[in-house]
Design a protein around this motif. Structure first.
Motif, mmCIF file in Angstrom:
data_model
loop_
_atom_site.group_PDB
_atom_site.id
_atom_site.type_symbol
_atom_site.label_atom_id
_atom_site.label_comp_id
_atom_site.label_asym_id
_atom_site.label_seq_id
_atom_site.Cartn_x
_atom_site.Cartn_y
_atom_site.Cartn_z
ATOM 1 N N LEU A 88 0.868 -1.187 0.000
ATOM 2 C CA LEU A 88 0.000 0.000 0.000
ATOM 3 C C LEU A 88 0.898 1.228 0.000
ATOM 4 N N ASP A 89 0.666 2.134 0.940
ATOM 5 C CA ASP A 89 1.500 3.332 1.025
ATOM 6 C C ASP A 89 2.573 3.207 2.106
ATOM 7 N N LEU A 90 2.808 1.981 2.559
ATOM 8 C CA LEU A 90 3.734 1.745 3.669
ATOM 9 C C LEU A 90 5.054 1.184 3.149
ATOM 10 N N ALA A 91 6.144 1.852 3.488
ATOM 11 C CA ALA A 91 7.467 1.426 3.046
ATOM 12 C C ALA A 91 7.916 0.183 3.797
ATOM 13 N N VAL A 92 8.491 -0.754 3.076
ATOM 14 C CA VAL A 92 9.121 -1.925 3.688
ATOM 15 C C VAL A 92 10.536 -1.499 4.064
ATOM 16 N N VAL A 93 10.814 -1.442 5.363
ATOM 17 C CA VAL A 93 12.114 -0.936 5.815
ATOM 18 C C VAL A 93 13.089 -2.043 6.217
ATOM 19 N N ARG A 94 12.538 -3.258 6.418
ATOM 20 C CA ARG A 94 13.405 -4.358 6.845
ATOM 21 C C ARG A 94 12.665 -5.667 6.639
ATOM 22 N N ARG A 95 13.423 -6.747 6.450
ATOM 23 C CA ARG A 95 12.861 -8.086 6.291
ATOM 24 C C ARG A 95 13.542 -9.044 7.258
ATOM 25 N N GLU A 96 12.789 -10.041 7.700
ATOM 26 C CA GLU A 96 13.344 -11.164 8.465
ATOM 27 C C GLU A 96 12.818 -12.432 7.838
ATOM 28 N N ALA A 97 13.659 -13.437 7.756
ATOM 29 C CA ALA A 97 13.245 -14.724 7.201
ATOM 30 C C ALA A 97 13.577 -15.811 8.216
ATOM 31 N N MET A 98 12.728 -15.928 9.240
ATOM 32 C CA MET A 98 12.965 -16.953 10.248
ATOM 33 C C MET A 98 11.956 -18.096 10.097
ATOM 34 N N ASP A 99 10.703 -17.808 10.296
ATOM 35 C CA ASP A 99 9.645 -18.814 10.148
ATOM 36 C C ASP A 99 8.606 -18.238 9.203
ATOM 37 N N ILE A 101 8.323 -14.973 6.044
ATOM 38 C CA ILE A 101 8.932 -13.698 5.671
ATOM 39 C C ILE A 101 8.191 -12.594 6.408
ATOM 40 N N LYS A 102 8.906 -11.868 7.248
ATOM 41 C CA LYS A 102 8.320 -10.779 8.023
ATOM 42 C C LYS A 102 8.833 -9.460 7.459
ATOM 43 N N LEU A 103 7.884 -8.606 7.075
ATOM 44 C CA LEU A 103 8.216 -7.300 6.527
ATOM 45 C C LEU A 103 7.850 -6.231 7.544
ATOM 46 N N TYR A 104 8.807 -5.389 7.869
ATOM 47 C CA TYR A 104 8.561 -4.285 8.795
ATOM 48 C C TYR A 104 8.141 -3.071 7.982
ATOM 49 N N LEU A 105 7.037 -2.485 8.378
ATOM 50 C CA LEU A 105 6.427 -1.379 7.645
ATOM 51 C C LEU A 105 6.656 -0.068 8.387
ATOM 52 N N GLY A 106 7.900 0.347 8.460
ATOM 53 C CA GLY A 106 8.258 1.576 9.165
ATOM 54 C C GLY A 106 7.824 1.535 10.612
ATOM 55 N N GLU A 107 7.351 2.649 11.112
ATOM 56 C CA GLU A 107 6.880 2.750 12.492
ATOM 57 C C GLU A 107 5.453 2.214 12.650
ATOM 58 N N THR A 108 4.832 1.849 11.519
ATOM 59 C CA THR A 108 3.428 1.447 11.534
ATOM 60 C C THR A 108 3.215 0.053 12.092
ATOM 61 N N GLY A 109 4.107 -0.878 11.772
ATOM 62 C CA GLY A 109 3.936 -2.252 12.227
ATOM 63 C C GLY A 109 4.640 -3.240 11.317
ATOM 64 N N TRP A 110 4.059 -4.426 11.166
ATOM 65 C CA TRP A 110 4.679 -5.471 10.365
ATOM 66 C C TRP A 110 3.608 -6.386 9.780
ATOM 67 N N VAL A 111 4.032 -7.148 8.759
ATOM 68 C CA VAL A 111 3.212 -8.201 8.175
ATOM 69 C C VAL A 111 4.131 -9.395 7.935
ATOM 70 N N MET A 112 3.607 -10.600 8.168
ATOM 71 C CA MET A 112 4.394 -11.810 7.961
ATOM 72 C C MET A 112 3.605 -12.798 7.119
ATOM 73 N N VAL A 113 4.290 -13.410 6.168
ATOM 74 C CA VAL A 113 3.708 -14.435 5.311
ATOM 75 C C VAL A 113 4.427 -15.738 5.642
ATOM 76 N N ARG A 114 3.641 -16.764 5.985
ATOM 77 C CA ARG A 114 4.224 -18.033 6.416
ATOM 78 C C ARG A 114 3.475 -19.184 5.754
ATOM 79 N N ALA A 115 4.218 -20.060 5.103
ATOM 80 C CA ALA A 115 3.620 -21.216 4.445
ATOM 81 C C ALA A 115 3.408 -22.335 5.450
ATOM 82 N N SER A 116 2.226 -22.934 5.414
ATOM 83 C CA SER A 116 1.967 -24.111 6.230
ATOM 84 C C SER A 116 2.818 -25.257 5.700
ATOM 85 N N GLY A 117 3.362 -26.024 6.605
ATOM 86 C CA GLY A 117 4.152 -27.182 6.187
ATOM 87 C C GLY A 117 3.316 -28.414 5.919
ATOM 88 N N THR A 118 2.041 -28.379 6.286
ATOM 89 C CA THR A 118 1.207 -29.578 6.171
ATOM 90 C C THR A 118 -0.018 -29.401 5.287
#
Length: 148
Positions: A88-99, A101-118
């Motif tokens: 949207l209008d939110l900049a992706v400022v950082r990524r983490e790939a642990m469990d 993909i987690k995208l940090y959206l500036g000071e606003t918050g974050w969103v994470m996309v995670r695939a089910s293994g089953t």
């Protein structure tokens, strides 16, 4: 939990664990929450209001997307790609790939996309400072995945 002497732990399924026999867990949890209430002289709701006043509100949301075979992998690749600079209008400022993909959206918050293994599911989690923003981000990510 026993090795690290952990008192309580939670998990995504809304379950929680303690290193105690199952029949005593619920009583122990009640005792802990009553102890918190007594110690602070406030209910858990009042304590949450104090934390929100000091640190701001956080609004969490989650959607589980039924996906076609191969779509999970495409989604993980898409959100991992450093070329994705905004949701949207939110900049992706950082990524983490642990469990996932987690995208940090500036000071606003974050969103994470995670695939089910089953299952053919893609789980999308989001936390932002406003419930409307959380809802908008979840809808935007759902649309992106649908178009992959």
């Amino acid at each position: 939990m026993l090795e690290q002497n952990i008192l309580i732990g939670g998990e995504e399924s809304a379950d929680w664990h303690q290193p105690l026999p199952p029949r005593t867990r619920r009583y122990r949890f009640r005792a802990v929450t009553c102890g918190i209430d007594a110690w602070h002289g406030k209910s858990l709701g009042e304590l949450l209001a104090v934390l929100s006043a000091e640190f701001g509100e956080y609004h969490y949301g989650r959607v589980d997307l039924d996906v076609k075979p191969g779509q999970k992998e495409k989604a993980i690749a898409h959100f991992s790609d450093g070329k994705l600079a905004r949701i949207l209008d939110l900049a992706v400022v950082r990524r983490e790939a642990m469990d996932g993909i987690k995208l940090y959206l500036g000071e606003t918050g974050w969103v994470m996309v995670r695939a089910s293994g089953t299952e053919n599911l893609l789980r999308v989690y989001c936390e932002t400072s406003k419930s409307a923003t959380t809802r908008r981000v979840l809808e935007a990510v759902t649309q992106i995945v649908d178009n992959l």
